[in-house]
Design a protein around this motif. Structure first.
Motif, PDB file in Angstrom:
ATOM      1  N   ASN A 185       0.897  -1.097  -0.083  1.00  0.00           N
ATOM      2  CA  ASN A 185      -0.212   0.135   0.186  1.00  0.00           C
ATOM      3  C   ASN A 185       1.148   1.074   0.075  1.00  0.00           C
ATOM      4  N   ARG A 186       2.537   1.378  -0.712  1.00  0.00           N
ATOM      5  CA  ARG A 186       3.300   2.449  -0.683  1.00  0.00           C
ATOM      6  C   ARG A 186       2.436   3.495  -1.030  1.00  0.00           C
ATOM      7  N   TYR A 187       2.709   4.419  -0.842  1.00  0.00           N
ATOM      8  CA  TYR A 187       1.903   5.319  -2.321  1.00  0.00           C
ATOM      9  C   TYR A 187       2.235   5.475  -3.664  1.00  0.00           C
ATOM     10  N   GLN A 188       3.384   4.715  -4.174  1.00  0.00           N
ATOM     11  CA  GLN A 188       3.169   4.439  -6.093  1.00  0.00           C
ATOM     12  C   GLN A 188       3.767   5.960  -5.674  1.00  0.00           C
ATOM     13  N   ALA A 189       5.265   7.012  -5.196  1.00  0.00           N
ATOM     14  CA  ALA A 189       4.809   8.147  -5.096  1.00  0.00           C
ATOM     15  C   ALA A 189       6.044   8.763  -6.720  1.00  0.00           C
ATOM     16  N   ASP A 190       5.720   9.592  -7.817  1.00  0.00           N
ATOM     17  CA  ASP A 190       7.203   9.791  -8.581  1.00  0.00           C
ATOM     18  C   ASP A 190       8.328   9.723  -7.350  1.00  0.00           C
ATOM     19  N   PRO A 191       9.183   8.749  -7.678  1.00  0.00           N
ATOM     20  CA  PRO A 191      10.464   9.600  -6.672  1.00  0.00           C
ATOM     21  C   PRO A 191      10.816  10.475  -6.597  1.00  0.00           C
ATOM     22  N   VAL A 192      11.109  11.212  -7.742  1.00  0.00           N
ATOM     23  CA  VAL A 192      11.677  13.218  -8.167  1.00  0.00           C
ATOM     24  C   VAL A 192      10.824  14.032  -6.598  1.00  0.00           C
ATOM     25  N   ALA A 193       9.256  14.073  -6.745  1.00  0.00           N
ATOM     26  CA  ALA A 193       8.228  14.291  -5.698  1.00  0.00           C
ATOM     27  C   ALA A 193       9.039  14.057  -4.461  1.00  0.00           C
ATOM     28  N   ILE A 194       9.387  13.329  -4.337  1.00  0.00           N
ATOM     29  CA  ILE A 194       9.756  12.098  -2.947  1.00  0.00           C
ATOM     30  C   ILE A 194      10.757  12.827  -2.027  1.00  0.00           C
ATOM     31  N   HIS A 195      11.676  12.912  -3.024  1.00  0.00           N
ATOM     32  CA  HIS A 195      12.842  13.278  -3.234  1.00  0.00           C
ATOM     33  C   HIS A 195      12.884  14.644  -2.405  1.00  0.00           C
ATOM     34  N   PHE A 196      12.071  16.166  -3.609  1.00  0.00           N
ATOM     35  CA  PHE A 196      12.102  17.700  -3.059  1.00  0.00           C
ATOM     36  C   PHE A 196      10.915  17.387  -1.775  1.00  0.00           C
ATOM     37  N   ILE A 197      10.587  16.786  -1.384  1.00  0.00           N
ATOM     38  CA  ILE A 197       9.350  16.345   0.387  1.00  0.00           C
ATOM     39  C   ILE A 197      10.260  16.273   1.110  1.00  0.00           C
ATOM     40  N   ARG A 198      11.767  15.410   1.203  1.00  0.00           N
ATOM     41  CA  ARG A 198      13.119  15.020   1.224  1.00  0.00           C
ATOM     42  C   ARG A 198      13.671  16.736   1.977  1.00  0.00           C
ATOM     43  N   GLN A 199      13.644  17.272   0.262  1.00  0.00           N
ATOM     44  CA  GLN A 199      14.567  18.834   0.957  1.00  0.00           C
ATOM     45  C   GLN A 199      13.381  19.446   1.681  1.00  0.00           C
ATOM     46  N   PHE A 200      12.446  19.835   1.099  1.00  0.00           N
ATOM     47  CA  PHE A 200      11.258  20.587   1.965  1.00  0.00           C
ATOM     48  C   PHE A 200      11.201  20.375   3.704  1.00  0.00           C
ATOM     49  N   SER A 201      11.197  19.051   3.450  1.00  0.00           N
ATOM     50  CA  SER A 201      11.087  19.011   4.976  1.00  0.00           C
ATOM     51  C   SER A 201      12.342  19.493   5.966  1.00  0.00           C
ATOM     52  N   LYS A 202      13.232  19.919   5.465  1.00  0.00           N
ATOM     53  CA  LYS A 202      14.501  20.417   6.295  1.00  0.00           C
ATOM     54  C   LYS A 202      15.184  21.762   6.148  1.00  0.00           C
ATOM     55  N   VAL A 203      14.395  22.635   4.476  1.00  0.00           N
ATOM     56  CA  VAL A 203      15.077  23.227   4.136  1.00  0.00           C
ATOM     57  C   VAL A 203      14.547  24.764   4.755  1.00  0.00           C
ATOM     58  N   SER A 204      15.584  25.612   4.485  1.00  0.00           N
ATOM     59  CA  SER A 204      14.987  27.057   5.166  1.00  0.00           C
ATOM     60  C   SER A 204      14.079  27.849   3.919  1.00  0.00           C
ATOM     61  N   TYR A 205      13.422  28.496   5.094  1.00  0.00           N
ATOM     62  CA  TYR A 205      12.930  29.642   3.374  1.00  0.00           C
ATOM     63  C   TYR A 205      13.787  30.457   3.027  1.00  0.00           C
ATOM     64  N   GLN A 206      15.100  30.565   3.340  1.00  0.00           N
ATOM     65  CA  GLN A 206      16.418  31.712   2.700  1.00  0.00           C
ATOM     66  C   GLN A 206      16.383  30.961   1.201  1.00  0.00           C
ATOM     67  N   LYS A 207      16.054  30.027   1.256  1.00  0.00           N
ATOM     68  CA  LYS A 207      17.360  29.000   0.699  1.00  0.00           C
ATOM     69  C   LYS A 207      15.684  29.155  -0.833  1.00  0.00           C
ATOM     70  N   ILE A 208      14.984  29.144  -0.892  1.00  0.00           N
ATOM     71  CA  ILE A 208      13.589  28.917  -1.734  1.00  0.00           C
ATOM     72  C   ILE A 208      14.118  29.634  -3.020  1.00  0.00           C
ATOM     73  N   GLN A 209      14.717  31.016  -3.307  1.00  0.00           N
ATOM     74  CA  GLN A 209      14.839  30.963  -4.243  1.00  0.00           C
ATOM     75  C   GLN A 209      16.042  30.144  -5.060  1.00  0.00           C
ATOM     76  N   SER A 210      16.331  29.101  -4.470  1.00  0.00           N
ATOM     77  CA  SER A 210      17.561  28.119  -5.823  1.00  0.00           C
ATOM     78  C   SER A 210      16.726  26.732  -6.352  1.00  0.00           C
ATOM     79  N   ILE A 211      15.108  26.820  -6.111  1.00  0.00           N
ATOM     80  CA  ILE A 211      14.188  25.991  -6.334  1.00  0.00           C
ATOM     81  C   ILE A 211      13.679  25.756  -7.292  1.00  0.00           C
ATOM     82  N   HIS A 212      13.707  25.426  -8.391  1.00  0.00           N
ATOM     83  CA  HIS A 212      12.678  25.552  -9.274  1.00  0.00           C
ATOM     84  C   HIS A 212      12.328  24.213 -10.058  1.00  0.00           C
TER      85      HIS A 212
END
Length: 265
Positions: A185-212
């Motif tokens: 029953n895993r989410y069958q999620a896009d691995p790229v989406a999981i990659h960015f969620i992992r980043q979002f879990s710890k990134v500070s808003y100061q770094k947001i301009q580097s995310i596109h």
């Protein structure tokens, strides 16, 4: 009843009370969320009117009561989020962040970290930064206020930190590719989406301009975030529904986001 106090604050929402008055909920830095009674709020030339407009922050003075309503006497250093006030898209995302914050903690809970996190998010929306990325970072990092805490660093079975991952409801966290079969029953999620969620879990808003991100990646990220909220939080906010409806309008009215590129970082 406390004596007159003052605190930085962010307007969460206002609602009419009787004919001339208002109830104004303010997230204060020093005393958490408080509901204030504002007498004569509809009166012309009321000096408090600019201070209690939606999407506004300032320093608020009044009686901060530990029970019942508090009372707003004055305000200073008023700073409206002008772009949010003028842009229906920015306002939609801002309203969602405000209502999500209101749902995440009880009234009168001292939480200056959440106050500043919300303040940062609203400032970025007001500056025209990517609405979806600002919101997703907020959604992921505020999960812990709902008592939901995941380890986004590694596989829950073997501790692997590199490679492709998916989210597992069974293990309440990530599974690496080698252990995908451990949860049918895993989410069958896009691995790229999981990659960015992992980043979002710890990134500070100061770094947001580097995310596109590409639009399709944003959709996949939001799909996972929505699954997490449905399964672990279980709240259904009208402001969230409005964003979903608004996105269904397509790109007819939506402004072009200058930060959006075809490459992902």
């Amino acid at each position: 009843m406390k004596q007159i106090a003052e605190s930085k604050g962010i307007i969460l929402f206002t609602k009419d009370y009787k004919e001339k008055d208002k109830l104004v909920k303010i997230f204060t830095e020093s005393a958490g969320k408080l509901m204030f009674f504002v007498k004569g709020a509809h009166r012309k030339n009321n000096p408090l009117t600019p201070a209690i407009m939606p999407y506004t922050q300032g320093v608020y003075l009044g009686k901060f009561n530990e029970e019942g309503l508090s009372f707003l006497n004055a305000a200073k250093e008023i700073q409206p989020f002008l772009k949010i006030q003028q842009d229906i898209f920015a306002a939609a995302y801002a309203t969602y962040l405000l209502t999500l914050t209101d749902a995440a903690i009880e009234d009168r809970v001292y939480d200056p970290n959440l106050f500043h996190f919300l303040q940062q998010a609203l400032t970025l929306l007001d500056e025209g930064k990517d609405f979806e990325i600002v919101t997703n970072i907020f959604e992921i990092q505020i999960l812990q206020r709902f008592g939901v805490l995941f380890n986004w660093e590694q596989c829950q079975i073997c501790g692997q930190t590199q490679g492709k991952f998916d989210f597992s409801p069974k293990y309440h966290g990530l599974l690496c590719e080698r252990h995908f079969l451990e949860d049918k029953n895993r989410y069958q999620a896009d691995p790229v989406a999981i990659h960015f969620i992992r980043q979002f879990s710890k990134v500070s808003y100061q770094k947001i301009q580097s995310i596109h991100l590409k639009p399709e990646t944003k959709k996949q990220i939001q799909k996972v975030v929505d699954q997490l909220y449905e399964e672990y939080v279980g709240i259904h906010l009208k402001s969230k529904k409005f964003i979903e409806q608004m996105n269904d309008w397509g790109n007819i009215l939506k402004p072009t986001n200058e930060n959006e590129e075809n490459t992902e970082k």
